[in-house]
Structures are given as structure tokens and as C-alpha cells.
Design an enzyme around this catalytic site. Structure first.
Site, short mmCIF file in Angstrom:
data_model
loop_
_atom_site.label_atom_id
_atom_site.label_comp_id
_atom_site.label_asym_id
_atom_site.label_seq_id
_atom_site.Cartn_x
_atom_site.Cartn_y
_atom_site.Cartn_z
N HIS A 99 0.87 -1.17 0.00
CA HIS A 99 0.00 0.00 0.00
C HIS A 99 0.92 1.24 0.00
O HIS A 99 2.02 1.19 0.56
CB HIS A 99 -0.83 -0.05 1.29
N ASP A 159 3.20 -4.32 8.11
CA ASP A 159 1.95 -3.58 7.96
C ASP A 159 0.81 -4.59 8.12
O ASP A 159 0.52 -5.36 7.22
CB ASP A 159 1.95 -2.93 6.57
N GLN A 171 -4.42 -5.24 7.09
CA GLN A 171 -5.41 -6.18 6.55
C GLN A 171 -5.32 -7.54 7.23
O GLN A 171 -5.97 -8.50 6.78
CB GLN A 171 -5.22 -6.36 5.03
N LYS A 175 -10.48 -0.56 10.62
CA LYS A 175 -10.71 -1.71 9.74
C LYS A 175 -11.12 -2.94 10.55
O LYS A 175 -11.36 -4.00 9.99
CB LYS A 175 -9.44 -2.01 8.94
N CYS A 190 -4.66 2.37 -3.67
CA CYS A 190 -3.42 2.91 -3.08
C CYS A 190 -2.27 1.93 -3.22
O CYS A 190 -1.46 1.76 -2.29
CB CYS A 190 -3.61 3.29 -1.61
N1 7TS Z 1 -1.70 -0.63 4.68
C1 7TS Z 1 -2.60 -1.45 4.12
C2 7TS Z 1 -2.21 -2.85 3.75
C3 7TS Z 1 -3.90 -0.99 3.90
O1 7TS Z 1 -4.79 -1.81 3.35
C4 7TS Z 1 -4.24 0.33 4.27
C5 7TS Z 1 -5.58 0.91 3.98
C6 7TS Z 1 -3.27 1.12 4.88
C7 7TS Z 1 -2.00 0.61 5.06
C8 7TS Z 1 -3.57 2.50 5.38
O2 7TS Z 1 -4.40 2.43 6.49
P1 7TS Z 1 -4.96 3.76 7.17
O3 7TS Z 1 -5.88 3.27 8.22
O4 7TS Z 1 -3.79 4.52 7.71
O5 7TS Z 1 -5.66 4.52 6.09
N2 7TS Z 1 -6.22 0.31 2.91
C9 7TS Z 1 -7.26 0.81 2.23
C10 7TS Z 1 -7.84 0.12 1.18
O6 7TS Z 1 -7.45 -0.96 0.77
N3 7TS Z 1 -8.84 0.85 0.71
O7 7TS Z 1 -8.91 1.98 1.41
C11 7TS Z 1 -7.94 1.96 2.37
#
Ligand code: 7TS
Length: 405
Positions: A121, A198, A201, A224, A364
């Protein structure tokens, strides 16, 4: 009773009607929905106990501090961290990764290498670009095999004595690939590199035991995993956290301050400058309680069945392409797909007209889109409240898209 039969009444948002249809929410990888207990816990906190933490001697200040610190204990148990000092609250995954890139970035020298992967990401790419660029260090990426898994032989070749940090996703937000964290962390440690995982997910979907993963850092977001926006977790191995200078300062992250220097506070507060997300920590506690009541093994099993149903069903629709490892392998709760002749955004808009929420676009992960040779994909992702009927609705509508062309 199936998991969704048990959970659905707990999610008020599932009563929504969208475009004349009952909402089918298949976008939990972007952000999940919340059960009533999470929403109520935060409301209760604001209505009864709010004050700032770690500074006020009055009753509300102490209550708020207790609630905030209780969230830390809850997270520690949930992820199997060795001690509460290893659990740092952040604003989310992106914030945790940025904090690490800033902090570890300061230890980099010209010629040092940071190794990421092609399926990351942007949140696990850009902070490392900034960190390496500022220090004259080099950013490299482990390539993907055609089956959507990491090329571990290439990983071996790319890992050298110059590698200072290896940063990679536990589970891909597009392909659902589950990376071998323990194996990669062990190899990274042999060359003296820090490992940053990371877990955005992964934490919402599978039982976690940090002590078995062997990584130095692990980050994820509450929003999430049925919790609120605005809070995330950074797990750091104690010895490593102890050895690091904070990258950000202010507020209660100190013990003593002079004009020209300061003495840092103990862990974990050293890495938590400013007023933290207190109500969000209370919400996170409620989210973890909810997930633990369901049992993460059951959550995994339920979502795995939905993922398999979606993968097999979509693959059987003419003109539909699905991405990532085969349906029978262990995968995360996401299914990315394209429909021949239709832009992913159009697919998402047509599904939305039927009340079905999926995400479409590059997710992303632009380097990954380039590797897959697509501008983007549509993506369905699952949570504890999704049902086989909802997956059936998705499959039926996608099948109609093709015949309507
Ligand atoms: N890393 C991964 C693997 C992610 O899926 C996401 C967000 C992030 C980092 C960032 O997370 P945040 O909470 O800081 O925003 N993924 C997604 C997605 O797949 N669609 O929208 C956000």
C-alpha cells in the site's frame, strides 16, 4: 448459527437502504462498520468520563487515563505482545508507518538499503521514499511472482548486509496474499535489519500472536477492525523501542525539559506526543471485546468461506478476471476483479445502483497495479457481518453486467 446470523443485528448501519436496495457492504478493507457496543462505548465515554489523560489529578482525568491505559492492556493481550510498554497508540496504520520511517530513517546512512515489496500500500512506500531520499539511502522492492505471491528467492538476493529495514504487508489489501512474516523476519534479523510489518489487513481477520511472528514492529488501524477511525496501534519490540530516539515531540512524552534539551519519558508514552485519541481507545477496547467474543478463529473461518465463494463464483463468470493466489490457498478477506469491457469505476457504480458497496481503483497500490498490467480493479472485501447471500447478490449482479454489455 452462522457468524453473520449472530452479528448482523449488532450493526445498525446494516438497516440502511441504498438506492432502493438493502445495503450490501463489501468494503471493509477500506473501513469496516461498527457494532452498537463500539458506538455506545464512545458515547458513554464522552457523556460521563471525558477529560485529558496523564495530567489531571481530578476524578474525570483519572477515569479517562484508566480507560485509555486499559485499552493498551486489551491490545497487548489481543496481539500477544510481551508487555504493555510495547504497545504505542498512533492515529492509524499510515501514521504508525510514518512514525517508524521518520524514526528509523534517522539511523540510515548513505548507501544503506530499505527493502519493501511490490504489493505494498502507498502507506508502506511513500514514508520509506521520504526517509531514504533524505539520507542518501536506497529503496528496493521484492518482486511478485505471477501467482500473486512474493518471489522469496529474489528476497534472499535483495537482502544484504546493507539492508537496514525490511518493511512489508502481512496481508495484501488487493491480492489477499498472506506473506510469511516469521520466515521473512528471521531472515532479515540474520543480516541485522529491522522488520516492519503492515498488519492493516491482517489484525481484523486472523488470530495474531506477535511473539510467534518475530518482527520488530507491527502496525494496524482500528477502523478496519470494527473500531473507530483516528486510532491505530504500533507494536514495537521493547529493546528496539528503548534504543530509538523519538521522531516527534511535545506534551507528555518527556520527563524533564530544559530550553536546549530534554529527558524522554518511559515507554510507551515516549512515542505518544500530544493529546491521544482517548474516546477512540475506548472504542477500540469495545471492538476487541466484540471480536474476542466471536473468537478470531471463527472470524477467520467465516471470512475464508465468503472469500472462497466470491473467488470461485467470480472466476466462473465469463469475462471476469480475478487476481491473487488461487482460491484454495490461504488468503485474506479481499477479492479483486476486473470485468472485460468495463472500467472498474463503472463496475463499482453499477453495483452501487444495486446497493452493493465495493471499492474500485488503484487501492493505493499503484506499483502493484502496474505489475498486474491494469489501471485498477474492483474489490469486494468481507467482515464478520457479511453473509453468503450477500456474496450471492454480488455474483448475480456481476454476471448481469456482462450480459448487459
Ligand atoms: N496498509 C494497508 C495494507 C492498507 O490496506 C491500508 C488501507 C493502509 C496501510 C492504510 O491504512 P490507514 O488506516 O492509515 O488509512 N487500505 C485501504 C484500502 O485498501 N482501501 O482503502 C484503504
Amino acid at each position: 448459527m452462522r457468524l453473520d446470523e449472530r452479528t448482523r443485528p449488532d450493526f445498525p448501519i446494516l438497516e440502511r437502504v441504498v438506492n432502493g436496495h438493502p445495503l450490501v457492504y463489501l468494503d471493509s478493507a477500506a473501513s469496516s462498520q461498527r457494532p452498537r457496543t463500539v458506538i455506545e462505548a464512545m458515547g458513554q465515554y464522552y457523556a460521563r468520563s471525558h477529560a485529558n489523560v496523564h495530567r489531571s489529578i481530578h476524578t474525570l482525568g483519572e477515569e479517562a487515563t484508566e480507560l485509555y491505559e486499559a485499552a493498551r492492556d486489551r491490545v497487548q493481550r489481543f496481539i500477544g505482545a510481551g508487555s504493555r510498554e510495547e504497545v504505542v497508540f498512533t492515529r492509524g496504520t499510515t501514521d504508525g508507518l510514518s512514525l517508524l520511517a521518520e524514526t528509523l530513517g534517522r539511523t540510515l546512512r548513505a548507501g544503506d538499503e530499505v527493502l519493501i515489496t511490490e504489493l505494498e500500500h502507498h502507506s508502506n512506500i511513500i514514508p520509506w521514499q521520504l526517509a531514504t531520499r533524505d539520507r542518501g539511502a536506497v529503496l528496493k522492492a521484492v518482486p511478485l511472482r505471477d501467482d500473486g505471491t512474493l518471489d522469496l528467492e529474489a528476497f534472499e538476493r535483495l537482502l544484504t548486509r546493507r539492508t537496514r529495514v525490511v518493511a512489508f504487508a502481512h496481508v495484501s489489501n488487493v491480492l489477499g496474499t498472506i506473506n510469511p512474516v516469521a520466515e521473512m523476519s528471521a531472515r532479515a534479523r540474520q543480516v541485522g535489519a529491522f522488520t516492519v510489518v503492515d498488519g492493516a489487513q491482517a489484525a481484523p481477520h486472523l488470530p495474531l500472536d506477535i511473539s510467534l511472528l518475530g518482527c520488530d514492529f507491527y502496525v494496524f488501524s482500528a477502523h478496519k477492525m470494527l473500531g473507530p477511525t483516528g486510532i491505530g496501534v504500533l507494536y514495537g519490540r521493547r529493546e528496539v523501542l528503548e534504543s530509538l530516539e523519538p521522531g516527534r515531540g511535545g506534551s507528555e512524552m518527556i520527563k524533564e525539559v530544559w530550553i536546549d534539551r530534554a529527558q524522554w519519558n518511559d515507554l510507551p508514552w515516549r512515542f505518544e506526543p500530544g493529546t491521544p485519541p482517548i474516546a477512540e481507545a475506548v472504542g477500540l477496547t469495545a471492538a476487541i471485546e466484540y471480536l474476542e467474543k466471536l473468537g478470531m478463529e471463527r472470524v477467520l473461518e467465516h471470512e475464508r468461506a465468503l472469500t472462497r465463494q466470491a473467488l470461485e463464483g467470480l472466476a466462473a463468470v465469463p469475462g471476469v478476471n480475478v487476481y491473487g493466489p488461487p482460491a484454495r490457498t490461504d488468503r485474506g478477506a479481499v477479492v479483486a476483479f476486473t470485468v472485460a469491457g468495463l472500467h472498474p469505476h463503472d463496475v463499482a457504480a453499477l453495483l452501487d445502483a444495486e446497493g452493493i458497496a465495493v471499492r474500485a481503483g488503484h487501492h493505493c497500490a499503484m506499483p502493484l497495479m502496474r505489475r498486474l498490467g491494469v489501471v485498477g480493479t474492483s474489490r469486494a472485501s468481507f467482515s464478520v457481518f457479511n453473509s453468503p447471500d450477500e456474496v450471492g447478490r454480488l455474483l448475480a449482479v456481476v454476471a448481469e453486467l456482462r450480459t448487459a454489455l
